[in-house]
Structure formats: C-alpha cells, structure tokens
Scaffold this active site. Structure first.
Site, mmCIF file in Angstrom:
data_model
loop_
_atom_site.group_PDB
_atom_site.id
_atom_site.type_symbol
_atom_site.label_atom_id
_atom_site.label_comp_id
_atom_site.label_asym_id
_atom_site.label_seq_id
_atom_site.Cartn_x
_atom_site.Cartn_y
_atom_site.Cartn_z
ATOM 1 N N LYS A 190 -31.812 28.283 -75.377
ATOM 2 C CA LYS A 190 -32.359 27.010 -75.840
ATOM 3 C C LYS A 190 -32.774 26.202 -74.610
ATOM 4 O O LYS A 190 -31.941 25.590 -73.957
ATOM 5 C CB LYS A 190 -31.323 26.222 -76.638
ATOM 6 C CG LYS A 190 -31.955 25.054 -77.395
ATOM 7 C CD LYS A 190 -30.973 23.979 -77.762
ATOM 8 C CE LYS A 190 -30.672 23.086 -76.605
ATOM 9 N NZ LYS A 190 -31.870 22.437 -76.005
ATOM 10 N N GLU A 225 -22.086 24.585 -66.044
ATOM 11 C CA GLU A 225 -22.653 24.037 -64.804
ATOM 12 C C GLU A 225 -23.036 22.597 -65.115
ATOM 13 O O GLU A 225 -24.036 22.347 -65.779
ATOM 14 C CB GLU A 225 -23.893 24.837 -64.380
ATOM 15 C CG GLU A 225 -23.614 26.294 -64.062
ATOM 16 C CD GLU A 225 -22.892 26.494 -62.749
ATOM 17 O OE1 GLU A 225 -22.731 25.521 -61.982
ATOM 18 O OE2 GLU A 225 -22.459 27.625 -62.502
ATOM 19 N N GLU A 251 -24.517 9.851 -61.319
ATOM 20 C CA GLU A 251 -25.602 10.700 -60.829
ATOM 21 C C GLU A 251 -26.878 9.880 -60.839
ATOM 22 O O GLU A 251 -27.244 9.344 -61.886
ATOM 23 C CB GLU A 251 -25.778 11.853 -61.813
ATOM 24 C CG GLU A 251 -25.306 13.155 -61.308
ATOM 25 C CD GLU A 251 -25.711 14.297 -62.230
ATOM 26 O OE1 GLU A 251 -25.611 14.165 -63.460
ATOM 27 O OE2 GLU A 251 -26.104 15.330 -61.690
ATOM 28 N N CYS A 310 -28.929 18.651 -59.708
ATOM 29 C CA CYS A 310 -27.473 18.467 -59.751
ATOM 30 C C CYS A 310 -26.902 18.530 -58.337
ATOM 31 O O CYS A 310 -25.857 17.969 -58.058
ATOM 32 C CB CYS A 310 -26.845 19.549 -60.614
ATOM 33 S SG CYS A 310 -27.335 21.191 -60.109
HETATM 34 P P1 NAD Z 1 -28.391 17.170 -70.862
HETATM 35 O O1 NAD Z 1 -26.935 17.420 -70.860
HETATM 36 O O2 NAD Z 1 -28.896 15.974 -71.551
HETATM 37 O O3 NAD Z 1 -29.155 18.397 -71.497
HETATM 38 C C1 NAD Z 1 -28.983 19.719 -71.049
HETATM 39 C C2 NAD Z 1 -29.297 20.655 -72.175
HETATM 40 O O4 NAD Z 1 -28.354 20.441 -73.222
HETATM 41 C C3 NAD Z 1 -30.672 20.459 -72.809
HETATM 42 O O5 NAD Z 1 -31.178 21.722 -73.185
HETATM 43 C C4 NAD Z 1 -30.359 19.627 -74.044
HETATM 44 O O6 NAD Z 1 -31.294 19.799 -75.083
HETATM 45 C C5 NAD Z 1 -29.014 20.195 -74.441
HETATM 46 N N1 NAD Z 1 -28.181 19.308 -75.244
HETATM 47 C C6 NAD Z 1 -28.104 17.956 -75.219
HETATM 48 N N2 NAD Z 1 -27.207 17.518 -76.133
HETATM 49 C C7 NAD Z 1 -26.696 18.624 -76.733
HETATM 50 C C8 NAD Z 1 -25.721 18.832 -77.758
HETATM 51 N N3 NAD Z 1 -25.081 17.818 -78.348
HETATM 52 N N4 NAD Z 1 -25.452 20.103 -78.139
HETATM 53 C C9 NAD Z 1 -26.078 21.139 -77.529
HETATM 54 N N5 NAD Z 1 -27.006 21.010 -76.572
HETATM 55 C C10 NAD Z 1 -27.306 19.763 -76.159
HETATM 56 O O7 NAD Z 1 -28.858 17.197 -69.342
HETATM 57 P P2 NAD Z 1 -30.330 17.069 -68.757
HETATM 58 O O8 NAD Z 1 -30.681 15.631 -68.717
HETATM 59 O O9 NAD Z 1 -31.275 18.005 -69.426
HETATM 60 O O10 NAD Z 1 -30.117 17.652 -67.300
HETATM 61 C C11 NAD Z 1 -29.603 16.921 -66.273
HETATM 62 C C12 NAD Z 1 -28.129 17.219 -66.095
HETATM 63 O O11 NAD Z 1 -27.955 18.612 -65.851
HETATM 64 C C13 NAD Z 1 -27.551 16.525 -64.902
HETATM 65 O O12 NAD Z 1 -26.268 16.030 -65.201
HETATM 66 C C14 NAD Z 1 -27.474 17.636 -63.863
HETATM 67 O O13 NAD Z 1 -26.530 17.419 -62.860
HETATM 68 C C15 NAD Z 1 -27.139 18.797 -64.702
HETATM 69 N N6 NAD Z 1 -27.491 20.022 -64.002
HETATM 70 C C16 NAD Z 1 -26.478 20.790 -63.533
HETATM 71 C C17 NAD Z 1 -26.766 21.949 -62.841
HETATM 72 C C18 NAD Z 1 -25.646 22.792 -62.318
HETATM 73 O O14 NAD Z 1 -25.886 23.959 -62.045
HETATM 74 N N7 NAD Z 1 -24.438 22.296 -62.145
HETATM 75 C C19 NAD Z 1 -28.089 22.347 -62.641
HETATM 76 C C20 NAD Z 1 -29.113 21.530 -63.134
HETATM 77 C C21 NAD Z 1 -28.780 20.370 -63.836
#
Ligand code: NAD
Length: 483
Positions: free
Chosen positions: A179, A255, A386, A289
């Site tokens: 997804k 992650e 962040e 991240c």
């Molecule tokens: P997000 O948590 O809003 O979304 C991430 C993913 O989760 C998206 O595909 C989103 O559609 C999905 N999602 C959101 N709510 C959900 C739910 N209730 N159930 C299932 N899926 C759900 O994060 P974002 O804004 O897309 O990305 C930024 C975040 O990702 C930052 O916190 C960043 O640090 C983190 N990130 C971490 C890494 C790592 O490897 N540690 C890498 C890249 C990004």
C-alpha cells in the site's frame, strides 16, 4: 506532464490483473510543484484489500517452493530494468513527490540496489546443524518464508521505500500486498508493472493504493492469512498498527519517525561538517526520517558554522524539481508548509533568530524557503518534533557530556551524526548516542548493504543487509533422535 509515460498503470494490481476499485472510487495525484492534477488512480476499498490478501495467500505455497535461484534471477532482472529505465523512474518521482531531479536519480540508484542486494541474498538463506549436547540427537535449524506480507510505505522516497520491503520479501519467498502512500503511488505502480514484466507470478505482488488507509488495513490485520506487517511512516500510526497487529501476534517491522541530532565538536573539520550538514538537512527538501533535526554545535565554532551554512543556503535555488540547478523543490502538500511554518514561528517566538529564510514562498505549489535558525531555545517544538521541512535549527553546548545529553533528549532514536577528529571521543559517541544508526563525519548513512533502523520510538527491526531478509523468515528447529 505524463505524456511520455502513456502505459503508466492507474489501477489496483490484484492477482496479476489491473483493476478498478470495488466501489469505483478514484483519487487525483497532484504535482506538488504546481498544485495541479497529474492523473487519477483507483482508490482501493476494504474489499479490494481482502481480495489482494486472498491472491497473496493463494500464491504463497508456489512462491515459497520456487527455487531460490529463480527468485534471485527475477530480482536481478528487476534491478537491470529499473537501471535501464532510470530516466522514467527519476522523472516520475520528481513529478509526484517534488524532489530535485538529481536527487531522484540518486534514489533510483539507492532504491534499485535493494533489488540487486536481495537477489544475492535469496540464494544464501542458510540454517544450522548440530548434535544436541547429550549426544543423542541431531538438531536442524532451518528458515522458512513467514508468509503473506503487508507492506505500507510513506510518500517521501517512493521507489526506495517500496524496493527496501518488496525485494527482501520476494527473496525470502513471501508474496506481498503493498500500500503506497496515496499522494505518491505512481512510482510503485510503475515498479509493479515492471515486476510483472520480468516474471513475478500473479498474486505474488499486489498493489492497493488508497485514501482510506485505516479502513483497508483493519480487515487485513484481523485476517489470520496475513503473517507479516512491514510499515514505514510516522510513530503515531506505527503505534496504532502495533496495537492491531498484537491481536493476531503478527510479525512486524516498524521504521518510524526520527529526530536526528547532528553534533559538531570544536575539533571537527568544519568544511566537512558544513558539507555533511547541507546533505543531512536539505536532501529531499528536509523530508527524510534521517534528516538532521537538531544541530548541536560547540560554542567555539557556532558563529563560523552558522555563517557558512547561511551563505550556502542563500545560494540555494528553489523551484520545480524538474528545473536545472534546483536544490529545493516543493514540500509534499499545503499541510506540510503550514506545519513547517508553525514550528519556525514557535521557535522565533521563544527567542531563536532567523539568519536566512523563515517564510513561505508565495507561488503555485507548496514551497517553503530554506531556513537557518540560531539560538533555538529549550522548549521549542522544533527540538522535540520531526520538522520534515528545510529548516536548520542550531543550539550550542560547552562539554561532551552536555552534547550527548542534548542528543539523547528525545523519544526517537533513528540516526545521529557527529563530527569530531578525536578518535577516543568518536568511540565514546558510538556507545553513548542512543540511535540505531550513526554517521561519524558523514551526513549520509543509507546503503542497501547496511542494517537500517532505529531504537526507542523510531522502530523495531531492520531493513537492508542480512538483517533485512531475516525480517521475512521464520526459524524452525527440528530434533532427530539418533540414539
Ligand atoms: P504516515 O504515518 O502518515 O503514513 C505512512 C503510511 O501509512 C502511508 O502509506 C499512509 O497512507 C499509511 N497510513 C496512515 N494512517 C494509517 C492507518 N491508520 N492505518 C494504516 N496505514 C496508515 O507518514 P508519512 O507522512 O507518509 O511519512 C512521514 C513519516 O514517515 C515520518 O514520520 C518519517 O520519519 C517516517 N519515515 C520513516 C522512515 C524510516 O525508515 N524510519 C523512512 C521514511 C519515512
């Protein structure tokens, strides 16, 4: 804008077929540099997610039984094809996500490496054999694919976040449902089409982009056919998913968010530290991240450091990632601009001073000026949250102990950066900084051959390296009595 990609899929990929959503819904994909629609794609409903799991579950036995060499060859061909088609992938990522084109090419190189690395790991899944201590039996330890895996990726690295999960899963013998984030699904769709072309069987890779992530995820996590969840995204969402996954005792890899400290000691090579700071802060427009979130700089070098990064930021070119020479593209959406501005305003209200930037850029799309803030005060939200934008905030320290305490003063623990030429201090920092990864005199640590991941609220498990494939394998122990 997508005219040069006439065959780009816009449906869901379920059981090898491109389909519309069960309830016919679609969603527009927006170019963040203009705010205009690029195209629209199928918006998966819960029924589609369940159908994708059915397909993955049906495909699981045959994929697990596919010879490792054959799985490896498919991944290797995928690596070759992504590399051959790097222009398409780079341009598409810049269009849907906004990063400068040169960085998008960098992501193609980084992201495709997971395909090559895990093609090489697929044929090296080992086990152990030994006699039991009593001398009465043989102990065989083998590794089996964990089973159907659900992969959730964020929008900030559209190709690399997909390959970092799909490649080890396929190498281990697990079918997947991926997804992608709804605002950057196109790269995943193009990549899935490529996987089908290089011979991934029907049902082994399924793609369900959706604007209803919670609705489509809940039935999957409640379904006993699902055996693995791998999530990259924010800590808040990760925690909710862990709670749901606990009910079926699902294997999880998480992650999550980061709040990386970037330490500069008075003995640092300042030229190298400034270069590293620019990379660790402004790559991906600050939306990583691993982005340096807090610059913790020794009082003796802080004036020089701030002067130099300010000059470098003043010379940066802001614009569409497709334009020549642009270093700073748009943020992902209007909300990201608002939240960046809120953090800057809060820091300034509490006493920080702006040496460059500190404002939105009024033009179509979602732009924020690259910013340097010095004298960020304790209690500023910028230090605790962040940032996910092009804002470099500086605080100062006097002693090593103070610097380490500041660095560890966060719930997160993904990565830290430190610049020092003192070997003894360097080794002390490896032990004292509470992060899963560390860049010592470098501002960039990611590599397909390295175990990427965090401690504390930054997550569970690792991606890349030998650790990355272990996340998709179960250990099985068998005892064979011989006496
Ligand atoms: P997000 O948590 O809003 O979304 C991430 C993913 O989760 C998206 O595909 C989103 O559609 C999905 N999602 C959101 N709510 C959900 C739910 N209730 N159930 C299932 N899926 C759900 O994060 P974002 O804004 O897309 O990305 C930024 C975040 O990702 C930052 O916190 C960043 O640090 C983190 N990130 C971490 C890494 C790592 O490897 N540690 C890498 C890249 C990004």
């Amino acid at each position: 804008m997508l005219a040069d990609l006439p065959d780009l899929p816009t449906g869901l990929l379920i059981d090898g077929e491109w389909t519309t959503a069960a309830d016919g819904r679609t969603v527009a994909v927006i170019d963040p540099a203009t705010g205009e629609e690029l195209t629209s794609i199928a918006d998966a409903a819960p029924a589609d997610a369940v159908a994708a799991l059915g397909a993955a579950s049906a495909a699981a036995p045959a994929w697990a039984a596919t010879p490792p060499r054959q799985r490896a060859e498919i991944l290797r061909q995928a690596f070759d094809e992504v590399t051959r088609r790097k222009d398409e992938f780079a341009r598409l990522m810049t269009l849907e996500m906004g990063k400068p084109l040169a960085e998008a090419y960098g992501e193609v190189t980084y992201g495709s490496e997971f395909l090559r690395w895990f093609s090489e790991e697929a044929v090296r899944i080992g086990g152990r054999y030994g006699l039991n201590p009593e001398g009465t039996g043989q102990m065989v330890v083998s590794q089996r694919p964990v089973g159907p895996a659900y992969l959730i990726t964020p929008w900030n690295f559209p190709l690399a976040m997909a390959t970092r999960k799909i490649a080890p899963a396929l190498a281990a013998g697990c079918p997947v449902i991926i997804k992608p984030a709804a605002n950057t699904p196109l790269t995943t769709l193009l990549f899935a089409q490529l996987l089908v072309e290089v011979g991934v069987p029907a049902g082994v890779v399924n793609v369900i982009a959706s604007t209803r992530p919670a609705e489509i995820t809940e039935p999957l996590l409640a379904d006993p056919r699902l055996r693995k969840l791998s999530f990259t995204g924010s800590t808040a969402v990760g925690v909710r998913l862990l709670e749901q996954a606990a009910r079926n005792v699902l294997r999880t890899s998480m992650e999550l968010g980061g709040n990386a400290p970037f330490l500069i000691f008075d003995d640092a090579d300042l030229d190298a530290a400034v270069d590293g700071a620019m990379t660790a802060k402004f790559r991906n427009i600050g939306q990583a991240c691993t982005a340096a979130n807090r610059f913790i700089v020794h009082a003796q070098v802080v004036d020089e450091f701030v002067a130099r990064v300010t000059a470098r930021v003043k010379a940066m070119k802001v614009g569409s990632g497709l334009e020549d020479g642009v270093n700073i593209g748009p943020l992902i959406d209007a909300k990201a601009v608002d939240s960046t501005d809120t953090l800057v305003t809060d820091a300034v209200d509490l006493g920080a001073s702006v040496t460059v930037g500190g404002r939105r850029i009024e033009r179509p799309g979602y732009f924020y000026a690259p910013t340097v803030l010095r004298d960020v005060q304790p209690g500023s939200r910028l230090l605790a949250e962040e940032i996910f934008g092009p804002v470099l905030g500086v605080i100062t320290f006097e002693t090593e102990d103070e610097a380490v305490a500041m660095a560890n003063d966060t719930e997160y623990g993904l990565v830290s950066y430190a610049y020092t030429r003192d070997l003894g201090r360097a080794h002390r920092l490896i032990d004292s900084l509470e992060t899963g990864m560390m860049g010592l005199n470098t501002g960039l640590v990611s590599n397909a051959a390295a175990p990427f991941g965090g401690v504390k609220a930054s997550g569970l498990g690792r991606e890349g390296a030998a650790e990355g494939i272990a996340e998709y394998l179960e250990t099985k122990y068998t005892l064979i009595p011989t006496a």
